[in-house]
Motif scaffolding. Sequence first.
Motif, PDB file in Angstrom:
ATOM      1  N   SER B 162       0.792  -1.238   0.000  1.00 19.55           N
ATOM      2  CA  SER B 162       0.000   0.000   0.000  1.00 19.55           C
ATOM      3  C   SER B 162       0.818   1.278   0.000  1.00 19.55           C
ATOM      4  O   SER B 162       0.340   2.316   0.464  1.00 19.55           O
ATOM      5  N   VAL B 163       2.047   1.242  -0.469  1.00 20.71           N
ATOM      6  CA  VAL B 163       2.817   2.471  -0.650  1.00 20.71           C
ATOM      7  C   VAL B 163       3.441   2.466  -2.045  1.00 20.71           C
ATOM      8  O   VAL B 163       3.520   1.432  -2.699  1.00 20.71           O
ATOM      9  N   HIS B 164       3.847   3.654  -2.484  1.00 22.98           N
ATOM     10  CA  HIS B 164       4.567   3.794  -3.746  1.00 22.98           C
ATOM     11  C   HIS B 164       6.008   4.202  -3.473  1.00 22.98           C
ATOM     12  O   HIS B 164       6.284   4.942  -2.531  1.00 22.98           O
ATOM     13  N   GLY B 165       6.909   3.724  -4.311  1.00 29.54           N
ATOM     14  CA  GLY B 165       8.309   4.104  -4.208  1.00 29.54           C
ATOM     15  C   GLY B 165       8.683   5.084  -5.304  1.00 29.54           C
ATOM     16  O   GLY B 165       8.064   5.104  -6.373  1.00 29.54           O
ATOM     17  N   CYS B 166       9.681   5.930  -5.024  1.00 28.26           N
ATOM     18  CA  CYS B 166      10.171   6.877  -6.011  1.00 28.26           C
ATOM     19  C   CYS B 166      11.656   7.092  -5.737  1.00 28.26           C
ATOM     20  O   CYS B 166      12.075   7.102  -4.575  1.00 28.26           O
ATOM     21  N   ALA B 167      12.461   7.228  -6.783  1.00 29.01           N
ATOM     22  CA  ALA B 167      13.901   7.377  -6.572  1.00 29.01           C
ATOM     23  C   ALA B 167      14.527   8.159  -7.709  1.00 29.01           C
ATOM     24  O   ALA B 167      14.006   8.189  -8.826  1.00 29.01           O
ATOM     25  N   LEU B 168      15.660   8.797  -7.394  1.00 30.03           N
ATOM     26  CA  LEU B 168      16.401   9.561  -8.392  1.00 30.03           C
ATOM     27  C   LEU B 168      17.759   8.906  -8.623  1.00 30.03           C
ATOM     28  O   LEU B 168      18.464   8.560  -7.659  1.00 30.03           O
ATOM     29  N   PHE B 169      18.116   8.733  -9.886  1.00 27.91           N
ATOM     30  CA  PHE B 169      19.377   8.094 -10.254  1.00 27.91           C
ATOM     31  C   PHE B 169      20.206   8.999 -11.153  1.00 27.91           C
ATOM     32  O   PHE B 169      19.671   9.775 -11.948  1.00 27.91           O
ATOM     33  N   HIS B 170      21.545   8.862 -11.031  1.00 31.90           N
ATOM     34  CA  HIS B 170      22.473   9.439 -11.998  1.00 31.90           C
ATOM     35  C   HIS B 170      23.155   8.235 -12.621  1.00 31.90           C
ATOM     36  O   HIS B 170      23.942   7.561 -11.954  1.00 31.90           O
ATOM     37  N   GLY B 171      22.832   7.951 -13.876  1.00 31.59           N
ATOM     38  CA  GLY B 171      23.253   6.669 -14.438  1.00 31.59           C
ATOM     39  C   GLY B 171      22.615   5.576 -13.598  1.00 31.59           C
ATOM     40  O   GLY B 171      21.400   5.596 -13.379  1.00 31.59           O
ATOM     41  N   ALA B 172      23.416   4.656 -13.080  1.00 35.85           N
ATOM     42  CA  ALA B 172      22.874   3.605 -12.224  1.00 35.85           C
ATOM     43  C   ALA B 172      23.134   3.908 -10.750  1.00 35.85           C
ATOM     44  O   ALA B 172      22.948   3.044  -9.900  1.00 35.85           O
ATOM     45  N   ASP B 173      23.587   5.138 -10.437  1.00 38.08           N
ATOM     46  CA  ASP B 173      23.864   5.507  -9.043  1.00 38.08           C
ATOM     47  C   ASP B 173      22.612   6.075  -8.387  1.00 38.08           C
ATOM     48  O   ASP B 173      22.063   7.076  -8.847  1.00 38.08           O
ATOM     49  N   LEU B 174      22.205   5.443  -7.280  1.00 33.14           N
ATOM     50  CA  LEU B 174      21.029   5.912  -6.544  1.00 33.14           C
ATOM     51  C   LEU B 174      21.393   7.152  -5.732  1.00 33.14           C
ATOM     52  O   LEU B 174      22.302   7.123  -4.908  1.00 33.14           O
ATOM     53  N   LEU B 175      20.658   8.244  -5.954  1.00 32.90           N
ATOM     54  CA  LEU B 175      20.910   9.493  -5.221  1.00 32.90           C
ATOM     55  C   LEU B 175      19.942   9.665  -4.057  1.00 32.90           C
ATOM     56  O   LEU B 175      20.307  10.119  -2.989  1.00 32.90           O
ATOM     57  N   ALA B 176      18.679   9.351  -4.266  1.00 39.32           N
ATOM     58  CA  ALA B 176      17.669   9.536  -3.225  1.00 39.32           C
ATOM     59  C   ALA B 176      16.519   8.580  -3.500  1.00 39.32           C
ATOM     60  O   ALA B 176      16.213   8.291  -4.655  1.00 39.32           O
ATOM     61  N   SER B 177      15.893   8.099  -2.435  1.00 35.36           N
ATOM     62  CA  SER B 177      14.824   7.115  -2.562  1.00 35.36           C
ATOM     63  C   SER B 177      13.828   7.299  -1.438  1.00 35.36           C
ATOM     64  O   SER B 177      14.215   7.618  -0.309  1.00 35.36           O
ATOM     65  N   ILE B 178      12.544   7.136  -1.734  1.00 36.64           N
ATOM     66  CA  ILE B 178      11.512   7.376  -0.713  1.00 36.64           C
ATOM     67  C   ILE B 178      10.296   6.505  -0.999  1.00 36.64           C
ATOM     68  O   ILE B 178      10.034   6.158  -2.145  1.00 36.64           O
ATOM     69  N   GLU B 179       9.570   6.157   0.063  1.00 35.72           N
ATOM     70  CA  GLU B 179       8.272   5.511  -0.104  1.00 35.72           C
ATOM     71  C   GLU B 179       7.222   6.369   0.588  1.00 35.72           C
ATOM     72  O   GLU B 179       7.483   6.963   1.633  1.00 35.72           O
ATOM     73  N   ASP B 180       6.027   6.447  -0.010  1.00 37.43           N
ATOM     74  CA  ASP B 180       4.930   7.191   0.623  1.00 37.43           C
ATOM     75  C   ASP B 180       3.603   6.598   0.149  1.00 37.43           C
ATOM     76  O   ASP B 180       3.582   5.769  -0.751  1.00 37.43           O
ATOM     77  N   VAL B 181       2.506   7.031   0.784  1.00 39.28           N
ATOM     78  CA  VAL B 181       1.203   6.447   0.447  1.00 39.28           C
ATOM     79  C   VAL B 181       0.683   6.885  -0.917  1.00 39.28           C
ATOM     80  O   VAL B 181      -0.269   6.305  -1.426  1.00 39.28           O
ATOM     81  N   SER B 182       1.283   7.902  -1.529  1.00 33.87           N
ATOM     82  CA  SER B 182       0.823   8.350  -2.835  1.00 33.87           C
ATOM     83  C   SER B 182       2.022   8.508  -3.762  1.00 33.87           C
ATOM     84  O   SER B 182       3.089   8.948  -3.356  1.00 33.87           O
ATOM     85  N   ARG B 183       1.804   8.156  -5.045  1.00 30.93           N
ATOM     86  CA  ARG B 183       2.890   8.313  -6.006  1.00 30.93           C
ATOM     87  C   ARG B 183       3.235   9.788  -6.195  1.00 30.93           C
ATOM     88  O   ARG B 183       4.379  10.145  -6.479  1.00 30.93           O
ATOM     89  N   HIS B 184       2.243  10.656  -5.998  1.00 28.07           N
ATOM     90  CA  HIS B 184       2.497  12.095  -6.093  1.00 28.07           C
ATOM     91  C   HIS B 184       3.431  12.556  -4.976  1.00 28.07           C
ATOM     92  O   HIS B 184       4.357  13.321  -5.207  1.00 28.07           O
ATOM     93  N   ASN B 185       3.168  12.089  -3.750  1.00 26.23           N
ATOM     94  CA  ASN B 185       4.046  12.454  -2.640  1.00 26.23           C
ATOM     95  C   ASN B 185       5.482  12.033  -2.932  1.00 26.23           C
ATOM     96  O   ASN B 185       6.419  12.771  -2.643  1.00 26.23           O
ATOM     97  N   GLY B 186       5.657  10.837  -3.490  1.00 30.34           N
ATOM     98  CA  GLY B 186       7.003  10.351  -3.789  1.00 30.34           C
ATOM     99  C   GLY B 186       7.761  11.317  -4.681  1.00 30.34           C
ATOM    100  O   GLY B 186       8.895  11.714  -4.376  1.00 30.34           O
TER     101      GLY B 186
END
Lengths: 275, 275
Positions: B162-186
């Motif tokens: 019941s949560v959505h994940g969202c993350a920012l990458f530079h190439g294959a390097d993970l910079l930031a990652s978060i889970e929240d109840v809405s994809r918009h919040n992510g």
Amino acid sequence: MPDAPTVSAADGQLLREIEVLDESGARRALQIPVERPLTISINGRELVTLMTLGARSELLVLGYLRNQRIIDSVKDIKSIRIDWATGSAAVSLRPTANEIKADARHQVGTACGLGTVFGDLMMRVDAAPLPSAGTARLSSAALLRILEIMREYDAIHRAAGSVHGCALFHGADLLASIEDVSRHNGVDIITGWMLLHGVAGADKTLFTTGRLTGEMVMKAAHNGVSIMVSRNGVTSMGYDLGVKLGMTLFGRAAKSRYLCYTGAERFDRESDISG
Amino acid sequence: MPDAPTVSAADGQLLREIEVLDESGARRALQIPVERPLTISINGRELVTLMTLGARSELLVLGYLRNQRIIDSVKDIKSIRIDWATGSAAVSLRPTANEIKADARHQVGTACGLGTVFGDLMMRVDAAPLPSAGTARLSSAALLRILEIMREYDAIHRAAGSVHGCALFHGADLLASIEDVSRHNGVDIITGWMLLHGVAGADKTLFTTGRLTGEMVMKAAHNGVSIMVSRNGVTSMGYDLGVKLGMTLFGRAAKSRYLCYTGAERFDRESDISG
């Protein structure tokens, strides 16, 4: 019925085909759901823009207005006219409904959150009149049948994905079913259908493919529905509202599996579920 | 850095345990994600209530304000203070930002839809400055690595769903990652992280478990991100915006499979993807 509103019947195209590349580099045709903005105006005044697939949009508008507490009854509505050329839903209210409408814009503006007047909803929790466990019941056989039926009623999801399904049942009898790009739209359309046809929620079960968040549970309760079944899970607020209101919530419901989160007293488990 | 805003660091409890009944009638402990209302006020004036898991809420507020065009830069913010006892996020703006803010309430009020000023977004499509295909590229090896990494970074989803994940990458390097109840919040939280840390979107890839709807694609574009990867699908508006803005959109991306909806010119496919 003199109080029945005039409602247009505009249905747009629901699916579109695009060309994509798959992981092997091959070109493929793919169906995607259409998503379009629909701007609702009340008596000529712009209220909100919803994103929708566009199926049964008149019911979406009707249910949205009720679930946002902008109207109480279908009698408040004189007409709803959808025009897809301009993406507009023109709602005309009866003069009697004006006092409710006066602060409608204010309400949506101050706490629209993800499309819902949430602060308000929480305050009105105690006001929701839900049926007793004696009136609203669900058997395990009916629940399994609902899951079976809903596997057949996700045409757009199977063709294109990216939509949510929502449906209303009386026992295991399907009364209304809809798919849209948002789980909120789904519940709003079913609400509009109930309102237009004068169907009460007391002995009904609301199915959704979406999560049982606080807003979703509140929308069901606001329409007198005390039993919800989700293919998905529950959040803490959905759970807390369900417990507080004495509702029955099922989640993770697919094929022959499900969890009863709360309200098992409405649930009749047969000893032999295959029977 | 004199322009850095003062930001509180309030993280609530993210998971709760409840007792449920499964289909065999057995009692089980189940983790569910916490969902709580957070009411954002700007200079003491109530703006909107968002439903959120509550992780990194200061970034959520920052990103929400930017994605709603209420602020342009982190310099517009003097402070953001979250108080979970009252579910409030008090935003104090610098005086220089006042002209933007004057009509903020109006904007959210007239077209909040599912939390976004959509009409406005559509009008500003042409204004979004996206990098050329030369600057922003993604290789198939990096894409597969992103999918592998994201399988490891869905702790709450695996525990509670019941949560959505969202993350920012530079190439294959993970910079930031978060889970929240809405994809918009992510997306809003990742936006807030980019804003607070001064990270530009030009050579980044945004991953989401949610659908690529028009609003989601627009939020990425507004932050200069031209490559999006979704575990889910695309709607017609997300696709049309991607095409119009020259973005690269991948969907149905999981394990070693994916579809490229548009913008294949930014994608470097290796002949041997296992290499």
